[in-house]
Design an enzyme around this catalytic site. Structure first.
Site, PDB file in Angstrom:
ATOM      1  N   TYR A   3       0.844  -1.195   0.000  1.00  0.00           N
ATOM      2  CA  TYR A   3       0.000   0.000   0.000  1.00  0.00           C
ATOM      3  C   TYR A   3       0.883   1.250   0.000  1.00  0.00           C
ATOM      4  CZ  TYR A   3      -4.062  -2.889   1.454  1.00  0.00           C
ATOM      5  OH  TYR A   3      -5.089  -3.801   1.534  1.00  0.00           O
ATOM      6  N   VAL A  50       1.511 -10.272  -3.789  1.00  0.00           N
ATOM      7  CA  VAL A  50       1.253  -8.878  -3.397  1.00  0.00           C
ATOM      8  C   VAL A  50      -0.242  -8.616  -3.424  1.00  0.00           C
ATOM      9  CG1 VAL A  50       3.402  -7.661  -3.936  1.00  0.00           C
ATOM     10  CG2 VAL A  50       1.771  -8.140  -5.769  1.00  0.00           C
ATOM     11  N   LYS A  51      -0.661  -7.864  -2.438  1.00  0.00           N
ATOM     12  CA  LYS A  51      -2.067  -7.487  -2.317  1.00  0.00           C
ATOM     13  C   LYS A  51      -2.115  -6.004  -2.601  1.00  0.00           C
ATOM     14  CE  LYS A  51      -5.411  -7.614   1.513  1.00  0.00           C
ATOM     15  NZ  LYS A  51      -5.919  -6.268   1.596  1.00  0.00           N
ATOM     16  N   CYS A  52      -2.867  -5.624  -3.627  1.00  0.00           N
ATOM     17  CA  CYS A  52      -2.837  -4.228  -4.073  1.00  0.00           C
ATOM     18  C   CYS A  52      -4.230  -3.639  -4.144  1.00  0.00           C
ATOM     19  CB  CYS A  52      -2.235  -4.153  -5.479  1.00  0.00           C
ATOM     20  SG  CYS A  52      -0.577  -4.826  -5.595  1.00  0.00           S
TER      21      CYS A  52
END
Ligand code: FBP
Length: 272
Positions: A153, A189-191
């Site tokens: 983030y 990855v968390k976007c």
């Protein structure tokens, strides 16, 4: 072959992570629309849906989750992703920072975690500190053979004060954050969703096949939500890490049924 390929937090290469760390990040206000969601065991039960490939919890709820599984003889609960850092909205800081309160060793040895997660605020005045913490997390995770999911983030003064960027959902910013996951050794990855499929394509172009999952965001209609999820899957995304769009619903099962088909079968929501 990457570290995550044989992990239980993926199914046929994709993931649906049920995130339930909102009590730290936002506080009890996130439970107000659905008071029963303040009870972790309600969300643990939701996590038993077949679509869920991991439940993401802070240390305290992770301990509770393991105890709940034992007491209720739950053999098929969702794999556990322990979120190692987190921060509250109560703190006053000069810029974004997410302190770590669980070690990889504790997650692996005491909580029997299946994966670990770490929030990275690239662009913050505290980015350097977070890189160092992430380095230690990533190396310890390798020793314990645990996949690492980076909540990537980018936010803070570096983004706000750079005229080239429009904000944390600017596709250039989201793609840069995703690329950092690849560079620093994350397995997934968390976007944030950058608003369009073209924006998510930019993310995919930046990560060379690293697993990507879309961050759920605030609650929306089923149709709008499924459409955004599908738009990422169609260009190579690997699923979703979602909290409010699930636990703020009276009946999350219906949406989870649909998400299962979109994420793991690639079904266009128009055909559901
Ligand atoms: P949601 O699907 O509810 O957006 O949850 C995803 C998540 O990353 C949570 O893990 C976390 O608590 C929250 O979003 C943080 O959101 P933000 O930092 O943007 O307020």
């Amino acid at each position: 072959m990457r570290h995550i390929d044989d992990s239980p937090i993926t199914r046929d290469g994709n993931s649906l992570i049920l995130a339930y760390d909102h009590g730290t990040e936002h506080g009890p206000v996130d439970f107000e629309p659905m008071p029963k969601s303040a009870d972790p065991t309600h969300v643990f039960e939701v996590g038993r849906h077949d679509a869920v490939t991991a439940i993401a919890l802070q240390k305290g709820n992770a301990e509770y989750y393991r105890a709940w599984e034992r007491e209720n003889d739950v053999g098929d609960g969702a794999p556990l992703l322990v979120k190692l850092n987190g921060n509250s909205n109560l703190a006053k800081r000069d810029d974004y920072y997410s302190p770590k309160q669980c070690s990889v060793r504790y997650a692996a040895e005491e909580l029997d975690a299946d994966a670990v997660g770490y929030t990275m605020y690239a662009g913050s005045l505290h980015e350097d500190e977070m890189w160092k913490e992430f380095r230690d997390v990533q190396e310890a995770a390798r020793k314990h053979n645990l996949p690492v999911v980076m909540w990537s983030y980018p936010r803070g003064k570096g983004i706000q004060e750079n005229d080239e960027y429009t904000g944390q959902e600017d596709p250039d910013v989201v793609a840069y954050g995703a690329r950092l996951g690849l560079e620093l050794g994350a397995d997934m990855v968390k976007c944030k969703y950058p608003g369009t499929q073209a924006g998510w394509q930019q993310v995919e172009d930046a990560v060379s096949g690293l697993k990507t999952v879309m961050s759920g965001g605030s609650k929306r209609s089923d149709d709008a939500f499924l459409e955004d999820v599908y738009s990422t899957i169609a260009v190579g995304g690997n699923g979703l890490a979602v909290g409010r769009n699930i636990f703020q619903r009276e009946d999350p099962e219906g949406l989870l049924d649909d998400l299962e088909r979109v994420i793991f079968e690639g079904t266009d929501p128009a055909e559901l």
